[in-house]
Design an enzyme around this catalytic site. Structure first.
Site, short mmCIF file in Angstrom:
data_model
loop_
_atom_site.label_atom_id
_atom_site.label_comp_id
_atom_site.label_asym_id
_atom_site.label_seq_id
_atom_site.Cartn_x
_atom_site.Cartn_y
_atom_site.Cartn_z
N SER A 149 0.84 -1.20 0.00
CA SER A 149 0.00 0.00 0.00
C SER A 149 0.88 1.26 0.00
O SER A 149 1.57 1.52 -0.97
CB SER A 149 -0.96 -0.06 1.19
N GLU A 167 -13.01 11.01 -9.77
CA GLU A 167 -12.79 12.21 -10.59
C GLU A 167 -11.35 12.33 -11.06
O GLU A 167 -10.89 13.40 -11.41
CB GLU A 167 -13.18 13.45 -9.77
N HIS A 191 -4.21 -0.58 -4.07
CA HIS A 191 -5.65 -0.88 -3.86
C HIS A 191 -6.38 -0.62 -5.18
O HIS A 191 -7.43 0.00 -5.22
CB HIS A 191 -6.25 0.01 -2.76
#
Length: 296
Positions: A149, A167, A191
């Protein structure tokens, strides 16, 4: 620049290492061991200099719950037979410049950076003696940098630290900064599949098409050694190559407006596929076009 002697293992997050905090761990041993058998933590041990005897430092600086996260990884590595696993929680830059932390970095065969906030990681460690020691060891020694991560996102020279998934293909929606600099000309997002972040990677690549975009799914990693990336784990790795982009509206639109891109190249990797960073080519391990072995 010389090829690094060390190895890089970056993981997309949510590592299903079997939660040792669960009381029914033994009852659910098959489910919980699925991850071990897919092999990312096992891969780290196997590729390390002294295998089970390697000194592994779990670095929890990125996390807000360092003790919980560190203990989980320590237990997971020890469950797989690792004998020398330590937790290293560096809270500030003063600690990262201390003789004690530099000595621990020098003694380590593996550093494992946990998840959390990658900006916290770079702002605390960037440019410190601890950071310099890890970079030097990665360049010159049989040493592994592994990160999940935030620890994966921070491994590259440039990193994404902010930007909404929905967005991300609007101009200006993603923010990038310098990472820890173990690998050049790539940018890593994590992720990836679960949080729908492909637009973030598209924008990072169209901003500078020399940059190779790497999107890591959860429970999925890349083993990077000798200019070759090999997919490990149970999910997908997305590679975005912008070198053949023909056209974009990027410089003619205002902040917040949608970006158009013509001819962006996307590859999808799964377990054991290889990507050559020199030739920018993908080899699918289980290709349907491989010759089928004939029975003798």
């Amino acid at each position: 620049m010389m090829k690094p002697v060390g190895k890089l293992i970056v993981i997309g997050g949510a590592v299903n290492k079997g939660s040792f905090a669960e009381t029914d761990y033994d009852q659910n041993i098959e489910k919980n061991l699925n991850f071990f058998e897919r092999g990312i933590l096992r891969k780290i041990i196997n590729e390390s200099r002294l295998k089970e005897d390697s000194i592994i430092e779990v670095i929890t600086t990125a996390s807000q719950i360092p003790q919980i996260v560190g203990t989980e990884y320590k237990k997971a590595f020890e469950f797989l037979g690792a004998k020398n696993v330590n937790i290293l929680d560096i809270h500030n830059r003063e600690e990262a410049n201390s003789d004690a932390m530099v000595a621990r970095a020098n003694a380590a065969d593996v550093v494992m950076f946990t998840g959390g906030d990658q900006l916290r990681l770079t702002s605390i460690l960037g440019g410190t003696r601890f950071h310099d020691t890890i970079l030097l060891k990665y360049q010159e020694q049989d040493f592994i940098y592994s990160g999940t991560s935030a620890g994966a996102a921070a491994a590259s020279e440039n990193m994404i630290y902010q930007g909404s998934s929905s967005e991300a293909l609007l101009k200006g929606e993603i923010k990038t900064t310098q990472g820890l600099g173990l690998i050049d000309n790539v940018i890593i997002d994590t992720h990836f599949v679960q949080r729908g972040r492909i637009g973030r990677l598209f924008q990072a690549v169209v901003n500078n098409p020399r940059t190779l975009g790497i999107g890591l799914g959860e429970d999925t990693g890349l083993f990077i050694y000798n200019d070759t990336m090999t997919a490990v784990g149970s999910g997908l790795v997305i590679i975005v190559d912008g070198r053949f982009i023909k056209d974009t509206n990027l410089t003619n639109i205002n902040l917040g407006e949608p970006i158009s891109i013509d001819n962006l190249t996307v590859h999808v990797m799964s377990m054991n596929d290889h990507y050559d960073l020199t030739t920018k080519t993908l080899t699918i391990e289980n290709s349907q076009f491989n010759p089928i072995p004939q029975d003798k």
